[in-house]
Scaffold this motif. Structure first.
Motif, short mmCIF file in Angstrom:
data_model
loop_
_atom_site.label_atom_id
_atom_site.label_comp_id
_atom_site.label_asym_id
_atom_site.label_seq_id
_atom_site.Cartn_x
_atom_site.Cartn_y
_atom_site.Cartn_z
N VAL A 12 120.49 0.15 39.32
CA VAL A 12 119.61 -0.58 40.23
C VAL A 12 118.17 -0.20 39.93
N LYS A 13 117.25 -0.98 40.44
CA LYS A 13 115.84 -0.75 40.13
C LYS A 13 115.07 -0.36 41.39
N ASP A 14 114.53 0.84 41.36
CA ASP A 14 113.74 1.32 42.49
C ASP A 14 112.92 2.52 42.02
N TYR A 15 111.66 2.61 42.45
CA TYR A 15 110.78 3.63 41.92
C TYR A 15 110.48 4.76 42.91
N VAL A 16 111.21 4.83 44.01
CA VAL A 16 110.98 5.91 44.96
C VAL A 16 111.83 7.13 44.64
N VAL A 17 112.65 7.04 43.59
CA VAL A 17 113.63 8.08 43.30
C VAL A 17 112.97 9.41 42.97
N THR A 18 111.93 9.40 42.16
CA THR A 18 111.27 10.65 41.78
C THR A 18 110.80 11.42 43.01
N HIS A 19 110.33 10.72 44.00
CA HIS A 19 109.87 11.34 45.24
C HIS A 19 111.00 12.19 45.85
N ASN A 20 112.18 11.62 45.94
CA ASN A 20 113.30 12.34 46.55
C ASN A 20 113.86 13.42 45.62
N LEU A 21 113.80 13.21 44.32
CA LEU A 21 114.21 14.24 43.37
C LEU A 21 113.32 15.48 43.49
N LEU A 22 112.02 15.26 43.58
CA LEU A 22 111.10 16.38 43.70
C LEU A 22 111.29 17.14 45.01
N LYS A 23 111.48 16.41 46.10
CA LYS A 23 111.70 17.08 47.38
C LYS A 23 113.04 17.82 47.39
N SER A 24 114.05 17.26 46.74
CA SER A 24 115.35 17.93 46.65
C SER A 24 115.24 19.21 45.83
N HIS A 25 114.54 19.13 44.70
CA HIS A 25 114.32 20.32 43.89
C HIS A 25 113.64 21.42 44.70
N ALA A 26 112.58 21.04 45.41
CA ALA A 26 111.83 22.03 46.19
C ALA A 26 112.69 22.68 47.26
N GLU A 27 113.49 21.88 47.95
CA GLU A 27 114.34 22.44 49.00
C GLU A 27 115.37 23.40 48.43
N ALA A 28 115.95 23.07 47.27
CA ALA A 28 116.91 23.97 46.64
C ALA A 28 116.23 25.29 46.26
N TRP A 29 115.02 25.21 45.70
CA TRP A 29 114.29 26.43 45.33
C TRP A 29 114.01 27.29 46.55
N HIS A 30 113.60 26.67 47.65
CA HIS A 30 113.30 27.43 48.86
C HIS A 30 114.56 28.06 49.46
N VAL A 31 115.68 27.36 49.38
CA VAL A 31 116.93 27.96 49.85
C VAL A 31 117.22 29.25 49.07
N TYR A 32 117.08 29.18 47.76
CA TYR A 32 117.35 30.37 46.96
C TYR A 32 116.32 31.47 47.28
N ASN A 33 115.08 31.08 47.36
CA ASN A 33 114.01 32.05 47.59
C ASN A 33 114.17 32.74 48.94
N ASP A 34 114.56 31.99 49.95
CA ASP A 34 114.65 32.53 51.31
C ASP A 34 115.94 33.29 51.58
N LYS A 35 117.05 32.86 50.99
CA LYS A 35 118.35 33.40 51.35
C LYS A 35 119.00 34.29 50.29
N TYR A 36 118.69 34.04 49.00
CA TYR A 36 119.49 34.68 47.96
C TYR A 36 118.71 35.51 46.94
N ARG A 37 117.43 35.27 46.78
CA ARG A 37 116.69 35.92 45.70
C ARG A 37 116.72 37.44 45.81
N MET A 38 116.47 37.96 46.98
CA MET A 38 116.39 39.41 47.12
C MET A 38 117.70 40.10 46.76
N LYS A 39 118.82 39.49 47.15
CA LYS A 39 120.12 40.10 46.89
C LYS A 39 120.64 39.80 45.50
#
Length: 512
Positions: A192-219
């Motif tokens: 399908v054709k839609d150009y809003v995908v990158t927006h959600n990919l970037l936000k998804s990436h950031a949320e995954a990084w923050h989950v690791y940083n906040d919950k798992y990085r130290m351990k």
């Protein structure tokens, strides 16, 4: 600098702590498409609808779902430090959500990770390499903002389940391909054709990084990055300012679309925003591109969310200024045309041409454009070329020459003959694509990237000459230049004898 001086192979050692890797992707090799509770993916649907070459599917592929021990046996023969593979989201969460969790799917990845570690090979895990659960696509996939929370939860589960053993994570691999081919041109699933995908990919990436940083990085003490794909763009005429600007737009539309928000300021590059707005004014009825706007909170959330920059790089382009009209895509919206030099060696792919000097220029560009403030390392997370599915199965000297040339360009980034750092670019890993042939999307099994040849009629895996090259490179990096020249001059029957005697003896010894 002459071309011969530029392309000369440096007789230098690779850094002692450098990491050699090879890779695979879940939908390309695993098979077992409906086993162990796995849900349907967009690539399953794509194949079952007859959209791949000669109606091929990834239902069986290399059957890696049932062959963990054999895959790791092949890796031991290569002597690689790392093995980069992706997890199938639908094998873990068949519906895309935690409530559908498949324990059998998680156990498969437990087994693979444990087998790698027992063999002295570090797992490098990609959370998403294009195989979205079809159940999520039915609700819009990456166009639906709810997918950000779904990906965050999926990443959280993976960090929790596997993070005690996995210390390097890629959130996404080649997300530009997802945006451009999956939702931009529609050539890849979901079509399908839609150009809003990158927006959600970037936000998804950031949320995954923050989950690791906040919950798992130290351990757990691991690192989370993203693997971005990019060609190098060389101005067609370096004396023309308009061609220089067009080449820069090519890079901003491909690499900067993702790298600039993550590594610079949390927002899209100014060149990209300006060009898209100009096209919207020129084309009010067709809207060839759409670039959503991040809030200030989203920009802060995205900026700085990577512990390394992964780079998938395969080829280069010569770029000139051209009126793109109202056509979607990088060339239309970017007002440019991309070309290949007739002198560049071709491959079985219609888009990969060998221009190894482009890797060095791209690495220096990345260092200057994105990492001059945020001093994170670069991981080369993908480099390789395909051969045709027919022809000489073992004598893949074109791939050897491709790899030799690209690895040489990486080495050029590091050292001069005097062993003084030349460019100051911190590259810590080089990943060869791929461990074995696999299902290559629309091309099915017709294009072969593997260090090991797979007979898909028998699911039989055979060693390629490139594997000899790769193994020798890891074991004897100081003598690789002489080895390459010698290898390329040997007749096929001698090469086969080397393969049969040396590799099988080494592989057998390591299997014991």
């Amino acid at each position: 600098m002459t071309s011969s001086e530029r392309d000369a192979f440096l007789m230098e050692s690779f850094p002692a702590d450098f990491q050699w890797a090879t890779s695979s992707e879940s939908f390309k090799v695993e098979g077992g498409w409906s086993e162990g509770g796995k849900g349907e993916t967009i690539w399953d649907r794509f194949g079952h609808e007859g959209l791949a070459s000669v109606n091929q599917t990834a239902d069986l592929a290399c059957d890696s779902f049932h062959k963990v021990d054999y895959d790791v046996y092949l890796l031991r023969g290569l002597h690689v430090n790392n093995y980069q593979f992706s997890i199938s989201w639908a094998r873990i969460f068949p519906s895309g959500h935690r409530g559908s969790q498949s324990e059998k799917g998680a156990v498969y990845y437990d087994k693979l990770i444990n087998a790698l570690i027992e063999s002295g090979i570090q797992p490098v895990v990609t959370l998403y390499h294009w195989d979205l659960p079809q159940a999520l696509q039915d609700y819009g996939g990456w166009t639906n903002t709810s997918i950000v929370e779904a990906f965050k939860d999926y990443a959280d589960f993976c960090f929790s389940r596997f993070g005690d053993r996995v210390k390097t994570w890629n959130t996404f691999s080649s997300p530009w391909v997802v945006s451009h081919a999956g939702y931009g041109t529609g050539k890849h699933p979901p079509g399908v054709k839609d150009y809003v995908v990158t927006h959600n990919l970037l936000k998804s990436h950031a949320e995954a990084w923050h989950v690791y940083n906040d919950k798992y990085r130290m351990k757990q003490g691991g690192k989370v990055g993203i693997a971005l794909n990019s060609d190098w763009a060389e101005p067609m005429d370096p004396s023309r300012p308009e061609d220089i600007a067009a080449a820069d737009r090519y890079l901003q539309f491909m690499l900067g679309w993702f790298a600039h928000p993550i590594f610079v300021d949390g927002d899209y590059p100014a060149t990209l925003k300006t060009q898209v707005e100009e096209k919207r004014r020129e084309c009010p009825h067709s809207e060839p591109a759409r670039l959503p706007v991040f809030t200030s909170e989203e920009r802060k959330r995205i900026h700085g969310t990577a512990d390394f920059l992964g780079l998938n790089h395969y080829t280069s382009r010569l770029v000139n200024k051209s009126d793109g009209g109202c056509t979607p895509g990088i060339q239309g919206v970017g007002d440019l045309q991309a070309h290949v030099d007739p002198s560049w060696s071709s491959t079985a792919s219609d888009w990969i041409y060998s221009a190894p000097w482009g890797l060095r220029r791209l690495l220096n560009y990345i260092s200057a454009e994105y990492l001059n403030v945020t001093k994170v390392p670069i991981h080369i997370t993908g480099n390789g070329m395909p051969t045709e599915h027919s022809g000489d199965t073992f004598n893949d000297t074109s791939r050897i020459e491709y790899m030799r040339s690209y690895i040489n360009e990486w080495l050029n980034v590091f050292v001069l003959s005097t062993a003084i750092h030349l460019d100051g670019v911190n590259v810590q890993q080089f990943t060869v694509q791929s461990l074995m042939d696999g299902f290559e999307g629309p091309q099915g099994y017709s294009k072969r990237f593997g260090l090991h040849h797979v007979n898909f009629d028998l699911t039989e895996i055979l060693l390629m000459h490139t594997m000899i090259f790769a193994m020798h490179l890891v074991l004897n990096p100081q003598s690789i230049n002489a080895f390459c020249h010698a290898l390329l001059t040997l007749p096929p029957q001698v090469l086969f004898m080397i393969w049969f005697s040396k590799l099988n003896v080494i592989a057998w010894n390591y299997a014991l």
